[in-house]
Design a protein around this motif. Sequence first.
Motif, PDB file in Angstrom:
ATOM      1  N   LEU A 264      32.393 -16.354  -0.100  1.00  0.00           N
ATOM      2  CA  LEU A 264      33.681 -17.046  -0.017  1.00  0.00           C
ATOM      3  C   LEU A 264      33.647 -18.060   1.113  1.00  0.00           C
ATOM      4  CD1 LEU A 264      36.563 -17.048  -1.305  1.00  0.00           C
ATOM      5  CD2 LEU A 264      37.274 -15.607   0.613  1.00  0.00           C
ATOM      6  N   ARG A 265      34.191 -19.248   0.846  1.00  0.00           N
ATOM      7  CA  ARG A 265      34.260 -20.298   1.873  1.00  0.00           C
ATOM      8  C   ARG A 265      35.651 -20.914   1.838  1.00  0.00           C
ATOM      9  NH1 ARG A 265      31.983 -25.776   1.030  1.00  0.00           N
ATOM     10  NH2 ARG A 265      30.753 -24.785  -0.609  1.00  0.00           N
ATOM     11  N   ILE A 266      36.265 -21.031   3.015  1.00  0.00           N
ATOM     12  CA  ILE A 266      37.563 -21.698   3.150  1.00  0.00           C
ATOM     13  C   ILE A 266      37.369 -22.904   4.053  1.00  0.00           C
ATOM     14  CG2 ILE A 266      39.964 -21.484   3.895  1.00  0.00           C
ATOM     15  CD1 ILE A 266      39.786 -18.499   3.415  1.00  0.00           C
ATOM     16  N   MET A 267      37.879 -24.053   3.615  1.00  0.00           N
ATOM     17  CA  MET A 267      37.774 -25.290   4.399  1.00  0.00           C
ATOM     18  C   MET A 267      39.161 -25.918   4.525  1.00  0.00           C
ATOM     19  SD  MET A 267      34.163 -26.972   3.134  1.00  0.00           S
ATOM     20  CE  MET A 267      34.787 -27.436   1.532  1.00  0.00           C
ATOM     21  N   ARG A 268      39.384 -26.559   5.667  1.00  0.00           N
ATOM     22  CA  ARG A 268      40.673 -27.203   5.923  1.00  0.00           C
ATOM     23  C   ARG A 268      40.457 -28.654   6.327  1.00  0.00           C
ATOM     24  NH1 ARG A 268      45.169 -23.934   6.374  1.00  0.00           N
ATOM     25  NH2 ARG A 268      44.767 -21.679   6.289  1.00  0.00           N
ATOM     26  N   GLY A 269      41.514 -29.464   6.130  1.00  0.00           N
ATOM     27  CA  GLY A 269      41.451 -30.859   6.510  1.00  0.00           C
ATOM     28  C   GLY A 269      41.172 -31.006   7.992  1.00  0.00           C
ATOM     29  N   ASN A 270      40.320 -31.969   8.339  1.00  0.00           N
ATOM     30  CA  ASN A 270      39.921 -32.145   9.726  1.00  0.00           C
ATOM     31  C   ASN A 270      41.096 -32.512  10.622  1.00  0.00           C
ATOM     32  OD1 ASN A 270      38.525 -34.472  11.812  1.00  0.00           O
ATOM     33  ND2 ASN A 270      37.624 -32.423  11.713  1.00  0.00           N
ATOM     34  N   THR A 271      42.066 -33.242  10.076  1.00  0.00           N
ATOM     35  CA  THR A 271      43.249 -33.618  10.848  1.00  0.00           C
ATOM     36  C   THR A 271      44.538 -33.097  10.231  1.00  0.00           C
ATOM     37  OG1 THR A 271      43.375 -35.728   9.662  1.00  0.00           O
ATOM     38  CG2 THR A 271      42.166 -35.714  11.750  1.00  0.00           C
ATOM     39  N   SER A 272      44.433 -32.348   9.141  1.00  0.00           N
ATOM     40  CA  SER A 272      45.607 -31.782   8.476  1.00  0.00           C
ATOM     41  C   SER A 272      45.264 -30.369   8.042  1.00  0.00           C
ATOM     42  CB  SER A 272      46.004 -32.632   7.261  1.00  0.00           C
ATOM     43  OG  SER A 272      47.050 -32.026   6.545  1.00  0.00           O
ATOM     44  N   THR A 273      45.583 -29.386   8.874  1.00  0.00           N
ATOM     45  CA  THR A 273      45.180 -28.013   8.589  1.00  0.00           C
ATOM     46  C   THR A 273      45.937 -27.411   7.415  1.00  0.00           C
ATOM     47  OG1 THR A 273      46.757 -27.215  10.259  1.00  0.00           O
ATOM     48  CG2 THR A 273      44.484 -27.586  10.968  1.00  0.00           C
ATOM     49  N   ASP A 274      47.018 -28.043   6.967  1.00  0.00           N
ATOM     50  CA  ASP A 274      47.719 -27.557   5.784  1.00  0.00           C
ATOM     51  C   ASP A 274      46.948 -27.860   4.503  1.00  0.00           C
ATOM     52  OD1 ASP A 274      49.781 -26.508   7.231  1.00  0.00           O
ATOM     53  OD2 ASP A 274      51.047 -28.282   7.084  1.00  0.00           O
ATOM     54  N   THR A 275      45.996 -28.806   4.576  1.00  0.00           N
ATOM     55  CA  THR A 275      45.146 -29.118   3.427  1.00  0.00           C
ATOM     56  C   THR A 275      44.013 -28.105   3.389  1.00  0.00           C
ATOM     57  OG1 THR A 275      45.650 -31.481   3.540  1.00  0.00           O
ATOM     58  CG2 THR A 275      43.648 -30.837   2.383  1.00  0.00           C
ATOM     59  N   ILE A 276      43.932 -27.336   2.318  1.00  0.00           N
ATOM     60  CA  ILE A 276      42.997 -26.217   2.251  1.00  0.00           C
ATOM     61  C   ILE A 276      42.224 -26.250   0.941  1.00  0.00           C
ATOM     62  CG2 ILE A 276      44.767 -24.669   1.323  1.00  0.00           C
ATOM     63  CD1 ILE A 276      43.441 -22.378   2.813  1.00  0.00           C
ATOM     64  N   PHE A 277      40.928 -25.930   1.012  1.00  0.00           N
ATOM     65  CA  PHE A 277      40.072 -25.777  -0.158  1.00  0.00           C
ATOM     66  C   PHE A 277      39.432 -24.387  -0.081  1.00  0.00           C
ATOM     67  CE2 PHE A 277      40.396 -30.326   0.233  1.00  0.00           C
ATOM     68  CZ  PHE A 277      40.313 -30.813  -1.058  1.00  0.00           C
ATOM     69  N   ILE A 278      39.526 -23.619  -1.156  1.00  0.00           N
ATOM     70  CA  ILE A 278      38.929 -22.285  -1.200  1.00  0.00           C
ATOM     71  C   ILE A 278      37.897 -22.267  -2.325  1.00  0.00           C
ATOM     72  CG2 ILE A 278      39.357 -19.824  -1.490  1.00  0.00           C
ATOM     73  CD1 ILE A 278      42.226 -20.277  -0.573  1.00  0.00           C
ATOM     74  N   LEU A 279      36.649 -21.925  -1.973  1.00  0.00           N
ATOM     75  CA  LEU A 279      35.557 -21.920  -2.942  1.00  0.00           C
ATOM     76  C   LEU A 279      34.871 -20.563  -2.942  1.00  0.00           C
ATOM     77  CD1 LEU A 279      35.360 -24.886  -1.191  1.00  0.00           C
ATOM     78  CD2 LEU A 279      34.027 -25.398  -3.234  1.00  0.00           C
ATOM     79  N   GLN A 280      34.383 -20.153  -4.110  1.00  0.00           N
ATOM     80  CA  GLN A 280      33.668 -18.887  -4.258  1.00  0.00           C
ATOM     81  C   GLN A 280      32.268 -19.177  -4.796  1.00  0.00           C
ATOM     82  OE1 GLN A 280      35.251 -16.083  -7.182  1.00  0.00           O
ATOM     83  NE2 GLN A 280      34.820 -14.399  -5.789  1.00  0.00           N
ATOM     84  N   ARG A 281      31.293 -18.475  -4.246  1.00  0.00           N
ATOM     85  CA  ARG A 281      29.927 -18.706  -4.691  1.00  0.00           C
ATOM     86  C   ARG A 281      29.800 -18.395  -6.183  1.00  0.00           C
ATOM     87  NH1 ARG A 281      25.428 -19.592  -1.654  1.00  0.00           N
ATOM     88  NH2 ARG A 281      26.445 -18.906   0.293  1.00  0.00           N
ATOM     89  N   SER A 282      29.140 -19.279  -6.920  1.00  0.00           N
ATOM     90  CA  SER A 282      29.014 -19.122  -8.371  1.00  0.00           C
ATOM     91  C   SER A 282      28.230 -17.860  -8.702  1.00  0.00           C
ATOM     92  CB  SER A 282      28.314 -20.341  -8.976  1.00  0.00           C
ATOM     93  OG  SER A 282      29.025 -21.523  -8.675  1.00  0.00           O
ATOM     94  N   LYS A 283      28.657 -17.189  -9.748  1.00  0.00           N
ATOM     95  CA  LYS A 283      28.002 -15.941 -10.148  1.00  0.00           C
ATOM     96  C   LYS A 283      26.943 -16.194 -11.203  1.00  0.00           C
ATOM     97  CE  LYS A 283      32.220 -13.345  -9.180  1.00  0.00           C
ATOM     98  NZ  LYS A 283      33.285 -12.478  -9.722  1.00  0.00           N
TER      99      LYS A 283
END
Length: 591
Positions: free
Chosen positions: A572-591
Motif C-alpha cells: 500500500l502506498r499513500i501520496m499527498r500533494g506537495n503543497t496541498s495535503t488535502d490532495t491524496i492518491f492511494i495505490l495498492q500493489r498489483s496482484k
Amino acid sequence: MVFANKYHLTIIGGSMMSWNSCYAFSLVSSPKTTNSFRCTPFLNRVPVSFLNAVESNGNDGGELISARADDVQSIQALFLRQCDADGLMTKQNLEAVPELADLLKEGDLLPDELSDIWNAAPKFPCDGAEEKIDVDSFTQIYRDIDDLFEDEDMEEDGTALTSAGGESESSAVSAEVINGDDEAAALRVRDEKELETVFKDICDTAGLLSREALMGWNEVKLLFDDNLLGRNEFDELFDQTIKSPGTSDQLDVEGFLSFNVALDDLFEFDDEDEERAAAVVEEVSQVKPVITETDLPAGVLFSQIADNDFLVGMEELKRWGELQDMIAEGDLMPIELQNIFANVQKADGAPEKVNEDGFYILHDAIFDLFENDNEDEQAEAEDPMAASLEAKSNLLNMLADLQRREGQSGLECSDAVQARIQEAAMLVEASSNNLLAQKDIQPADVAGSWDLLYTSSGMFRYNKGLTGLAGSVPNAEFGGLKQELIADKYLFEVKYVERIAVKSAPENSFDAKVNGDWELKKSVSLLTGAPTVIMSIEPEKVEYGPTSTRADHWKSVRSMNLLDISYLDDDLRIMRGNTSTDTIFILQRSK
C-alpha cells in the motif's frame, strides 16, 4: 505627421482615424518610395505600439529585422514590412521574408517543409483565389519554422533564428529536424481552436474578458485548488499580457491565447530551474530536523533540541515533535504552553530561554497535565501492530465499498465521503507499520506495478482521469489506472496504463499509455517542516491507438508529477500533494 523619422501616417478621408476594435495600421509603400501607414480593417489586429519595431536603423532600405521566436512584437514588426496593403501575406510574400529566403537559399529549410507549415496555418478569408495569411498565422509559421531547428551549441541567450548575414559566435548553426514537429504544429492549431471556443463561452457580449472572469475559468480554478498556481502568479501573468486596444484591464481572444502560452511556460522547467530547486532542497536540508521520537528522557531531548549555547526557547521547542503533536491535536493549548514556559526561571543573560535545569521543570510540568490520560495510550502501546493492521483494513474496506457503489477511484464521491477517507488515511499514515518511520526509502521499495484505488485530486477529477480522454471520448468513462515503476542501476522509467471504457460499446474501449522518467527526492515538508520523500515524475509521451504525442502538450498528466509519499508498506502506498495535503492518491500493489 512624421512617424519615427522615416515613415508617414496617411490620413484617410481627410481626418485621422482613431484606433478601435475594427482597424489596424499596416505598412505600405508610397509611389515616392516613402513608407507610409494606412488604416485597414482586418480580422486579427496588430497594436499600434508594435509599429515602432519596423523603424529602420539608418540605411535607405532599412536594416534586416531578426526576431526571436518568443518575441511577438519583433515578429509582428517583421510581418508589417512584408505584408500587402490589406495587412495580409501570400505564400510568395512569405518566401520573400529575408530570414526565410536565406534559409531556403542555403538549403536549411526545404520548400516541402515550408509548404507543410503554410498548409497547416489558418488562412484569412479572401475574395481572390490566392490564399493569404494574417499576422497571427505568420507568427505561428515563424515559430513552427523555428521549432525545426535545434542548435546544440546555442548559448542560453542566443537568438531563435539567425538572420541572413547575421553573425554569431559559432561559424555555423548546427540544426536537426525534431521528430514530431508536424504533429506539434497540428496540435498547436488544435489547441488554439479549442481555446478560441473556450473564450467565446467565458467572454462578455463585447468579446472581452476581465480579470475576474478569467479567474472563474475552470482551468484556472483547478490550478488554484491544487495549489499549482498562486494568486500573485496569476496577477503577474495577467498584468503582463497585452490588453485589448482601448482598454486597460480587458483581454481579447489574442490576449487570452497569449495568457495561456505564458501559463504553460510556468510548468516548463529548464536545467537552471532544477539547479535552483536542488539548491533550495540542499538549503532546507541544513535546517535541524524535528525530533519525532516519543518518550525520550528529558536530558536526551534537551541535548537534541538545544541551541549552540545549550539553551532552549520557544523557537527550539518547535523541534520537539511530540510537543507539537500535542498542540496540533488540541491536547495542549498554545496559551497553556506559554504560561508554563513563562513560569520557569530563565537562564542568566538570556531572558527568553531556559537552561537544562529549567527544561527539566518545563518538561515535567507539561506531562503533569496528562497524568490521568495514559490508559488509552498504554492499551495501544501493548499491541501497536494490531492497531496498524486494523487502520489499514478499515481504509481498504472503505475503498472497496466505494468502488462497488460509485465506480473507479471515487471520482464521483461526495465531500462527506472524501472527509471520511481522509480521516481513515491519516490513521494509516500515523501507524507503526509505515516504512517511512523505519528506514530511508529507496527506489527498490516502490518499484513494481501499482493500481490506483482512490484520489481526491481536483485536476484528476475534472479531467476524469490522468489523460483526460475519458472526458473527451463520447460515452466514455475512466476505467482504472495502473502505474508501473521500473528501477535498476541506470534506468528509472514510469509507465501509466489508463483504461478508457466506452459504456455503449465495450468492444471500443481502449488503453491510453503515458511513459516518462521518475525519481525519489529527499526534502522537507513546506507545511510541517518534517522530512519527506517526494516522488517526482516527468511524463514524456502519450499514446492511444495510432496516436503518439509529447506529454508536454497534456496539462492533465501534471496531476501526479510531484507528490509526497506519506505512507508505504509492502502493498500500500499513500501520496499527498506537495503543497496541498488535502490532495491524496492511494495505490495498492498489483496482484
